[in-house]
Scaffold this motif. Structure first.
Motif, PDB file in Angstrom:
ATOM      1  N   PHE A  67      19.047  80.912  49.504  1.00 43.90           N
ATOM      2  CA  PHE A  67      20.378  80.323  49.673  1.00 43.90           C
ATOM      3  C   PHE A  67      21.067  80.897  50.906  1.00 43.90           C
ATOM      4  CE2 PHE A  67      21.627  78.548  45.259  1.00 43.90           C
ATOM      5  CZ  PHE A  67      20.447  77.846  45.224  1.00 43.90           C
ATOM      6  N   SER A  68      20.810  82.172  51.162  1.00 47.18           N
ATOM      7  CA  SER A  68      21.542  82.806  52.252  1.00 47.18           C
ATOM      8  C   SER A  68      21.121  82.255  53.611  1.00 47.18           C
ATOM      9  CB  SER A  68      21.326  84.311  52.217  1.00 47.18           C
ATOM     10  OG  SER A  68      19.969  84.592  52.459  1.00 47.18           O
ATOM     11  N   ARG A  69      20.006  81.569  53.658  1.00 47.22           N
ATOM     12  CA  ARG A  69      19.618  80.975  54.940  1.00 47.22           C
ATOM     13  C   ARG A  69      20.340  79.660  55.194  1.00 47.22           C
ATOM     14  NH1 ARG A  69      13.138  81.497  55.485  1.00 47.22           N
ATOM     15  NH2 ARG A  69      12.866  83.339  54.189  1.00 47.22           N
ATOM     16  N   ARG A 124      23.614  78.922  57.659  1.00 45.16           N
ATOM     17  CA  ARG A 124      23.294  78.776  59.065  1.00 45.16           C
ATOM     18  C   ARG A 124      22.797  77.368  59.365  1.00 45.16           C
ATOM     19  NH1 ARG A 124      20.205  82.570  63.099  1.00 45.16           N
ATOM     20  NH2 ARG A 124      20.782  81.291  64.881  1.00 45.16           N
ATOM     21  N   LEU A 125      21.945  76.891  58.453  1.00 43.77           N
ATOM     22  CA  LEU A 125      21.413  75.546  58.603  1.00 43.77           C
ATOM     23  C   LEU A 125      22.549  74.532  58.613  1.00 43.77           C
ATOM     24  CD1 LEU A 125      18.742  73.773  58.355  1.00 43.77           C
ATOM     25  CD2 LEU A 125      19.371  73.605  55.962  1.00 43.77           C
ATOM     26  N   VAL A 126      23.463  74.715  57.672  1.00 39.09           N
ATOM     27  CA  VAL A 126      24.583  73.789  57.560  1.00 39.09           C
ATOM     28  C   VAL A 126      25.398  73.809  58.850  1.00 39.09           C
ATOM     29  CG1 VAL A 126      26.782  73.417  56.385  1.00 39.09           C
ATOM     30  CG2 VAL A 126      24.709  73.875  55.060  1.00 39.09           C
ATOM     31  N   ARG A 127      25.619  74.993  59.340  1.00 34.98           N
ATOM     32  CA  ARG A 127      26.363  75.165  60.584  1.00 34.98           C
ATOM     33  C   ARG A 127      25.708  74.383  61.715  1.00 34.98           C
ATOM     34  NH1 ARG A 127      29.501  79.836  61.535  1.00 34.98           N
ATOM     35  NH2 ARG A 127      29.771  80.127  63.772  1.00 34.98           N
ATOM     36  N   MET A 143      31.273  71.781  54.505  1.00 35.11           N
ATOM     37  CA  MET A 143      31.512  73.033  53.815  1.00 35.11           C
ATOM     38  C   MET A 143      30.360  73.232  52.845  1.00 35.11           C
ATOM     39  SD  MET A 143      35.332  73.715  52.561  1.00 35.11           S
ATOM     40  CE  MET A 143      34.997  73.382  50.849  1.00 35.11           C
ATOM     41  N   LEU A 144      29.795  74.396  52.859  1.00 23.92           N
ATOM     42  CA  LEU A 144      28.705  74.664  51.918  1.00 23.92           C
ATOM     43  C   LEU A 144      29.228  75.559  50.810  1.00 23.92           C
ATOM     44  CD1 LEU A 144      25.590  74.462  51.314  1.00 23.92           C
ATOM     45  CD2 LEU A 144      25.435  76.694  52.380  1.00 23.92           C
ATOM     46  N   VAL A 145      29.032  75.111  49.596  1.00 29.87           N
ATOM     47  CA  VAL A 145      29.418  75.924  48.455  1.00 29.87           C
ATOM     48  C   VAL A 145      28.132  76.276  47.718  1.00 29.87           C
ATOM     49  CG1 VAL A 145      30.763  76.017  46.329  1.00 29.87           C
ATOM     50  CG2 VAL A 145      31.555  74.645  48.262  1.00 29.87           C
ATOM     51  N   SER A 151      21.142  65.642  53.264  1.00 31.82           N
ATOM     52  CA  SER A 151      22.480  65.410  52.727  1.00 31.82           C
ATOM     53  C   SER A 151      23.501  65.321  53.843  1.00 31.82           C
ATOM     54  CB  SER A 151      22.878  66.540  51.765  1.00 31.82           C
ATOM     55  OG  SER A 151      22.217  66.381  50.559  1.00 31.82           O
ATOM     56  N   ILE A 152      23.378  66.208  54.823  1.00 30.09           N
ATOM     57  CA  ILE A 152      24.374  66.219  55.889  1.00 30.09           C
ATOM     58  C   ILE A 152      24.174  65.014  56.805  1.00 30.09           C
ATOM     59  CG2 ILE A 152      25.216  67.470  57.905  1.00 30.09           C
ATOM     60  CD1 ILE A 152      24.501  70.051  56.428  1.00 30.09           C
ATOM     61  N   ASP A 153      22.910  64.756  57.124  1.00 30.72           N
ATOM     62  CA  ASP A 153      22.640  63.689  58.078  1.00 30.72           C
ATOM     63  C   ASP A 153      22.874  62.311  57.476  1.00 30.72           C
ATOM     64  OD1 ASP A 153      21.976  62.788  60.556  1.00 30.72           O
ATOM     65  OD2 ASP A 153      19.828  62.742  60.166  1.00 30.72           O
ATOM     66  N   HIS A 154      22.333  62.097  56.299  1.00 32.62           N
ATOM     67  CA  HIS A 154      22.427  60.762  55.699  1.00 32.62           C
ATOM     68  C   HIS A 154      23.573  60.638  54.709  1.00 32.62           C
ATOM     69  CE1 HIS A 154      18.744  59.667  57.582  1.00 32.62           C
ATOM     70  NE2 HIS A 154      18.015  60.529  56.893  1.00 32.62           N
ATOM     71  N   GLY A 155      23.834  61.703  53.980  1.00 32.05           N
ATOM     72  CA  GLY A 155      24.792  61.612  52.880  1.00 32.05           C
ATOM     73  C   GLY A 155      26.231  61.626  53.359  1.00 32.05           C
ATOM     74  N   LEU A 156      26.565  62.664  54.117  1.00 35.49           N
ATOM     75  CA  LEU A 156      27.967  62.845  54.482  1.00 35.49           C
ATOM     76  C   LEU A 156      28.391  61.891  55.595  1.00 35.49           C
ATOM     77  CD1 LEU A 156      28.351  66.724  54.453  1.00 35.49           C
ATOM     78  CD2 LEU A 156      28.952  65.086  52.678  1.00 35.49           C
ATOM     79  N   GLU A 157      29.640  61.452  55.497  1.00 37.36           N
ATOM     80  CA  GLU A 157      30.197  60.607  56.547  1.00 37.36           C
ATOM     81  C   GLU A 157      30.830  61.500  57.602  1.00 37.36           C
ATOM     82  OE1 GLU A 157      31.394  61.011  53.569  1.00 37.36           O
ATOM     83  OE2 GLU A 157      31.516  59.175  52.401  1.00 37.36           O
ATOM     84  N   GLY A 158      31.096  60.924  58.745  1.00 37.16           N
ATOM     85  CA  GLY A 158      31.825  61.658  59.777  1.00 37.16           C
ATOM     86  C   GLY A 158      33.268  61.881  59.333  1.00 37.16           C
TER      87      GLY A 158
END
Lengths: 766, 181
Positions: free
Chosen positions: A421-423, A426-429, A440-442, A469-476
């Motif tokens: 999880f701790s990696r 950074r990925l999300v960033r 935001m990553l929770v 999730s970030i690329d396809h899931g989340l909207e701008g």
């Protein structure tokens, strides 16, 4: 391996962990706030890497770590504000440090100039912090003064004194000695005379810690007495020849007990005099008689005086040096916390490093014991209970102990998922930066423990899912605002134990799966027949099909040929399952369910003729006995069965494996309905289902080779070997036709999961 | 396991350095019988000798791969030497013996009829196998012949004998042997 390289290995192992700690900490740093625990942890990590690096003579690494550490020290003294730019630079510095470590591990030199940019960036922050108006340009020495606890600095604990002498030489003149006699309102002036015994260092104590801790209690002026310092020829480097007088100007919240606390651990090894007094115009420290001429001290720092070292020109006969560091009263609380929890090496870790092989051998032996115990239990089951009461009771408690032993031994290999999880922050960033989205990553449940192998194998699937999730899931952000959502999307990563398995969820609050698009893509790619009507759930699951990609969304994050099918294959090779739940406009949830360990598998023992096999429970849908009316022949070649409104192909295990004396008629045997990872179903015709059991997975390849349709082997309660079936392999075999019983087995049938499969199994086995 | 008893545990292999003194030209061989023939393997490769335990069959393999057994937690394959040499599968009894051998990284057992002897054989006493038709016998796994009291002992190269973890490679020539013998 000689001793030195073993120590080196330990150093690299530890450094890898420390880097991870530092990175995790850096990612949690938020601009504008300062979490001392976090900052201290990062500082300590970098410092330890530097210290060890020094011991092995990695000069470049040490020099770089020193720059890094200097900035961290500025941060923890609140001299350098935490900004996004700073965090970015520090993360970059962490990467550079990692690179330098890996160069050091390979025994190669880092290329010339590797660190230049980062060092320059780091120094800019340092420059900012020190460019206080009215102060002279920062000299290199202050770095040493800022780190009295750098035991690897050339000066070590002499650092303060030497640097101060240096500073004194550079900075001669009365301007640096403001005559501030008056004690400001509400403050108390403490005089602490600290004369450690010469043997203090031998007990592992570090006097500069105490001086530092004192300095954090208020404005401190530290005078170092060099009077006991022998000539260089007589110097014993392991003995401490210094003593100090500290004049501390502290607020009323600092009482005697707080000062006593500082010396708590060394009280027996030193002579301490603490006195509080009304401000005299000059302080003559009370040095015990016979200690040589007392240091003369006639300066107190002006309130608000900061960092810059000030020193009194040493009286010719009495070598003494002064440094002062000031901390505003507002920081006293922080200082105390740092003094207690920060500067000491942190809580002692009650852990040892053990070679993984040793643990594996232990796990293996316990597995043996469990089998032997089961075997004994099977043999004594038929004994008359009246006659063997005590034996049976003994065996009962043996059974309990072996069970506990097994659980405990298995838990040795367990480690919290936090290492994976701790990696992710950074990925999300990075993903957020690449897509221009706010994310935001929770995370929750980081402490949930799983077998090390499972943890290691989670990295890739989770990385992919979060990217997805970030690329396809989340909207701008703009689109989110239009739809009344907060600008920043949330990705929630959680782990929990649920009924003997670990469940990991990746949830986003994005737009959800665009079912119309998925379906049209699937039809376009020929994965679904045009005109078929699929339920929402079925459509959502299409994203796991090999070859599926919503190609027009290719970005540098996804669309690199790695699809969710790979995620599913990775998960299923771990004996897990993945499910997706999505609500349009509200987001998607991916649920992974994994076994806690790869050494043990939940299986169903089945019998075919005289042979027994184990089917992984995750593959089994149900078992049933078909009625003659449910069975049909398909062009005379293949049997199919109607099960729950669906035709399922039947596979006679005994025909596939050439087992004699088995039941051929499915209506007299049983059909176990199994499902492969891609969702296709198969009916296995077996004689009998003997029951559910946890089995220890054993390698067949270690001493033999891989077999089609067989995933691994295990040992049953009676000591006999049973093969664990590979459902996907069985399907493949039955499709291509089994090899004749004594003939040449068809080699290298390209299975659904190619070559890496065997490696996977090799690794699974314990 | 219940019915198995180690017949002659050949342990502490470190003690069994090549005998024959300083020149080291003598090595020890464990010999065993299969039918009326006697074979020998270098004792350094032998881990243990144990009684027969029922095996679990492996699907779709040549008949000389009898199956796998549980050797104290590790799973090892058992090869039937009689079947390996084309004599058809052995009908096992309680007196049959498995010679557990270490071949490289792998441990495997060979099923033989009985252990007969341990012989110290000098290098110069080993005669090369006669020039046999390579279609008849795959001479690769024969390391030589030795005469002991008028018995001929065929010394086997265990490394070559079990190239067959990829058993399909061995299967073809062996079928040929079986048909011609």
């Amino acid at each position: 391996m000689d001793d030195l390289s073993r120590f080196k290995q330990t150093y690299f192992d530890e450094s890898a962990e420390l880097l991870a700690v530092a990175e995790a900490g850096l990612l949690r740093l938020a601009p504008g706030e300062i979490d001392m625990d976090e900052v201290n942890a990062i500082f300590r990590a970098v410092h330890s890497i530097k210290g060890g690096g020094g011991a092995f003579g990695f000069a470049g690494l040490v020099a770089f770590a020193h720059e890094f550490e200097t900035v961290m020290d500025g941060v923890r003294n609140a001299e350098i504000p935490i900004t996004t730019g700073l965090v970015d630079t520090l993360i970059r510095a962490n990467d550079v440090l990692a690179r330098m470590l890996s160069h050091a591990a390979d025994g190669t030199e880092a290329p010339e100039g590797t660190t230049d940019d980062t060092v320059a960036a780091l120094r800019r922050f340092l420059g900012k912090a020190e460019a206080v108006p009215g102060q002279p340009e920062p000299a290199p020495e202050p770095a040493a003064t800022l780190h009295p606890d750098d035991e690897d600095d050339e000066a070590g604990i002499f650092g303060d004194a030497l640097a101060a002498i240096q500073a004194a030489r550079d900075d001669q003149g009365p301007s640096a000695t403001p005559a501030a006699d008056a004690v400001p309102d509400g403050k108390i002036r403490w005089t602490v005379v600290f004369r450690p015994k010469a043997e203090l260092l031998l007990s592992g104590n570090e006097p500069t810690y105490m001086l530092r801790a004192l300095r954090r209690l208020g404005e401190a002026e530290i005078v170092c007495h060099l009077d006991r310092l022998p000539s260089l020829r007589d110097l014993d480097a392991e003995l401490l020849h210094l003593s100090w007088t500290v004049t501390l100007l502290a607020g009323p919240e600092v009482d005697r007990a707080r000062i006593d606390d500082v010396f708590e651990f060394v009280a027996d090894d030193c002579d301490i005099r603490i006195s509080a007094e009304a401000p005299p115009p000059a302080v003559i420290p009370a040095i015990p008689p016979g200690a040589g001429p007392p240091a003369l001290q006639n300066a107190a720092p002006a309130p608000g005086a900061d960092l810059q070292d000030k020193a009194v020109p040493p009286p010719p006969a009495t070598p003494a040096a002064t440094t002062s560091g000031a901390a505003g009263p507002g920081k006293a609380a922080d200082g105390a916390r740092r003094g207690n929890g920060g500067d000491h090496a942190g809580p002692t870790s009650h852990t040892i490093r053990v070679d993984l092989d040793k643990i594996d051998r232990l796990v293996n032996m316990v597995g043996e014991m469990v089998i032997t115990q089961a075997m004994i239990a099977e043999h004594v089951r038929d004994l008359p209970p009246g006659q063997f009461q005590e034996l049976l009771e003994g065996l009962e408690s043996l059974a309990q102990h072996t069970r506990e032993l097994r659980e405990n031994v298995m838990s040795i290999r367990a480690q919290p998922v936090s290492s994976v999880f701790s990696r992710m922050p950074r990925l999300v960033r990075e993903c957020a930066a690449a897509t221009g989205k706010e994310v935001m990553l929770v995370t929750s449940g980081e402490t949930t423990e799983v077998d090390k192998t499972v943890v290691e194998n989670l990295v890739d699937p989770l990385t992919h899912m979060i990217r997805n999730s970030i690329d396809h899931g989340l909207e701008g952000p703009e689109e989110r605002e239009r739809t009344g959502k907060p600008r920043a999307g949330t990705v929630h990563l959680s782990a929990a134990h649920r009924s003997g398995r670990i469940v990991i969820e990746v949830t986003d609050d994005g737009r959800g799966i665009n079912r119309a698009k998925v379906l049209s893509k699937a039809i376009e790619k020929g994965l679904v027949q045009p005109g078929s009507s699929l339920s929402d759930e079925e459509i959502d699951n299409l994203i796991f099909l090999p070859g599926f990609s919503t190609a027009d969304q290719v970005s540098n994050l996804s669309g690199r040929g790695v699809g969710m099918d790979v995620v599913r294959r990775n998960i299923s090779s771990l004996g897990g399952r993945i499910g997706v739940y999505s609500a349009p406009g509200e987001g998607s949830r991916f649920v992974l369910s994994l076994p806690l360990t790869l050494a043990v598998l939940d299986g169903m023992v089945i019998s075919v003729g005289d042979e027994r096999f184990v089917l992984p429970l995750t593959n089994i849908v149900e078992s049933l006995r078909p009625k003659p009316a449910d069975l049909h022949g398909l062009v005379n070649k293949c049997d199919v069965m109607m099960a729950r409104g669906e035709y399922v192909r039947l596979v006679h295990l005994h025909r596939l494996f050439g087992i004699p004396k088995a039941i051929d008629d499915a209506t007299r045997g049983l059909v176990v309905l199994v499902e492969t990872e891609d969702g296709s179903r198969l009916g296995l015709v077996v004689d009998e289902v003997l029951g559910q059991q946890q089995v220890v997975i054993k390698s067949l390849e270690a001493n033999f080779r891989r077999l089609d349709g067989v995933a691994a082997a295990t040992i049953l309660g009676d000591g006999r070997v049973a093969l664990i079936l590979d459902v996907a392999g069985l399907r493949e075999m039955s499709r291509h036709g089994a090899a004749p019983a004594t003939g040449i087995p068809t080699t290298a049938i390209p299975l659904a999961a190619p070559a890496d499969r065997s490696d996977q199994r090799q690794r699974q086995t314990v | 396991m219940s019915s198995s008893t180690a017949i002659a545990p050949v342990s502490s292999r470190t003690d069994l350095q090549p005998a024959g003194g300083a020149n080291g030209t003598e090595e020890q061989y464990v010999t065993f019988t299969v039918g009326s023939e006697e074979y020998g393997v270098n004792i350094l490769a032998v881990r243990e000798i144990r009684g027969w335990t029922p095996e679990s069959r492996l699907p779709n393999l040549p008949d000389y791969v009898r199956g796998v057994i549980n050797l104290r937690g590790i799973i090892i394959p058992i090869f039937d030497l009689r079947a390996r040499f084309g004599g058809g599968p052995t009908e096992v009894t309680k007196r049959h013996v498995v010679v557990v051998m270490q071949v490289g990284e792998r441990t495997r057992g060979i099923l033989v009829d009985a252990i007969s002897d341990i012989l110290a054989i000098g290098h110069d006493e080993i005669k090369p196998p006669p020039d046999v038709d390579s279609g008849l016998i795959d001479a690769e796994y024969l390391s030589g012949l030795y005469t002991a009291d008028n018995r001929m002992v065929t010394l086997l190269n265990v490394g070559k004998l079990f190239v067959g973890e990829h058993a399909e490679q061995d299967a073809a020539p062996l079928t040929a042997v079986r048909e011609t013998v």
